[in-house]
Design a protein around this motif. Structure first.
Motif, PDB file in Angstrom:
ATOM      1  N   PHE A 140       0.873  -1.171   0.000  1.00 27.92           N
ATOM      2  CA  PHE A 140       0.000   0.000   0.000  1.00 27.92           C
ATOM      3  C   PHE A 140       0.907   1.216   0.000  1.00 27.92           C
ATOM      4  N   ASP A 193      -1.281   4.108  -4.567  1.00 26.50           N
ATOM      5  CA  ASP A 193      -2.593   3.554  -4.218  1.00 26.50           C
ATOM      6  C   ASP A 193      -3.501   4.639  -3.643  1.00 26.50           C
ATOM      7  N   ILE A 194      -2.917   5.523  -2.851  1.00 28.76           N
ATOM      8  CA  ILE A 194      -3.687   6.636  -2.285  1.00 28.76           C
ATOM      9  C   ILE A 194      -4.205   7.531  -3.405  1.00 28.76           C
ATOM     10  N   LEU A 251      -7.104   5.854  -5.182  1.00 30.69           N
ATOM     11  CA  LEU A 251      -8.337   5.917  -4.394  1.00 30.69           C
ATOM     12  C   LEU A 251      -8.966   7.302  -4.456  1.00 30.69           C
ATOM     13  N   VAL A 290      -9.826   7.584   1.621  1.00 26.81           N
ATOM     14  CA  VAL A 290      -8.619   7.192   2.345  1.00 26.81           C
ATOM     15  C   VAL A 290      -8.790   7.294   3.864  1.00 26.81           C
ATOM     16  N   LEU A 294     -11.289   2.482   4.022  1.00 27.49           N
ATOM     17  CA  LEU A 294     -10.254   1.628   3.439  1.00 27.49           C
ATOM     18  C   LEU A 294     -10.673   0.161   3.457  1.00 27.49           C
ATOM     19  N   GLN A 295     -10.193  -0.584   2.476  1.00 29.41           N
ATOM     20  CA  GLN A 295     -10.395  -2.027   2.464  1.00 29.41           C
ATOM     21  C   GLN A 295      -9.566  -2.640   3.594  1.00 29.41           C
ATOM     22  N   HIS A 351      -5.743  -2.834   3.138  1.00 34.18           N
ATOM     23  CA  HIS A 351      -5.115  -1.514   3.185  1.00 34.18           C
ATOM     24  C   HIS A 351      -5.086  -0.995   4.624  1.00 34.18           C
ATOM     25  N   LEU A 352      -6.137  -1.258   5.356  1.00 38.71           N
ATOM     26  CA  LEU A 352      -6.220  -0.806   6.746  1.00 38.71           C
ATOM     27  C   LEU A 352      -5.119  -1.444   7.595  1.00 38.71           C
ATOM     28  N   MET A 356      -1.781  -0.028   6.580  1.00 35.97           N
ATOM     29  CA  MET A 356      -1.643   1.332   7.093  1.00 35.97           C
ATOM     30  C   MET A 356      -1.248   1.301   8.565  1.00 35.97           C
TER      31      MET A 356
END
Length: 146
Positions: free
Chosen positions: A12, A16-17, A20, A29, A34-35, A38-39, A42
């Motif tokens: 990620f 990717d940001i 999105l 974001v 977030l999926q 991704h969460l 992060m």
């Protein structure tokens, strides 16, 4: 014990940001948008930034989405822009990362427990960041007047 194989989550990063935001707007974001993968990534990246790890050329990649995401959210919270950029003090950036870390981890736990907060986590995060930015502005003004 809860376990997760991070290697299966992928990566990620800043690109990717951008994707999105381009496809869904900047609210995509926020932690509650977030999926799952991704969460979790992060959360790991924020921990790396806060601990200072991952930057020593070891086998881990440096966090690549956490810092740009934090800076983006600070601009949405009202950080003053000047020309092509903006200024953020290191203390403000650190506190913003801590707020984001709490929001991301809270969203992970909420999803695991299948519960929702009365106030969406993204809304609470932006409010917290706005208070942080306002406090930083007041501190800067008081330093100038002293």
């Amino acid at each position: 014990m809860l376990r997760l194989e991070k290697a299966t989550l992928g990566k990620f990063g800043a690109q990717d940001i951008v994707s999105l935001i381009t496809s869904q707007g900047w609210e995509a974001v926020l932690p509650d948008a977030l999926q799952d993968h991704h969460l979790v990534l992060m959360s790991d990246q924020i921990r790396e930034l806060l601990s200072g790890g991952g930057w020593n050329g070891g086998d881990r990649e440096p966090p690549s989405a956490a810092l740009p995401l934090t800076l983006l959210l600070l601009t949405k919270a009202g950080v003053n822009r000047s020309g092509d950029g903006f200024e953020v003090g290191l203390e403000t950036l650190h506190e913003a990362l801590c707020l984001l870390n709490t929001a991301v981890d809270r969203e992970i736990v909420n999803r695991m427990l299948q519960r929702k907060d009365a106030i969406p986590i993204g809304t609470g995060l932006i409010r917290g960041l706005q208070m942080l930015v306002q406090h930083a502005k007041e501190e800067a003004e008081s330093d100038c007047n002293a």
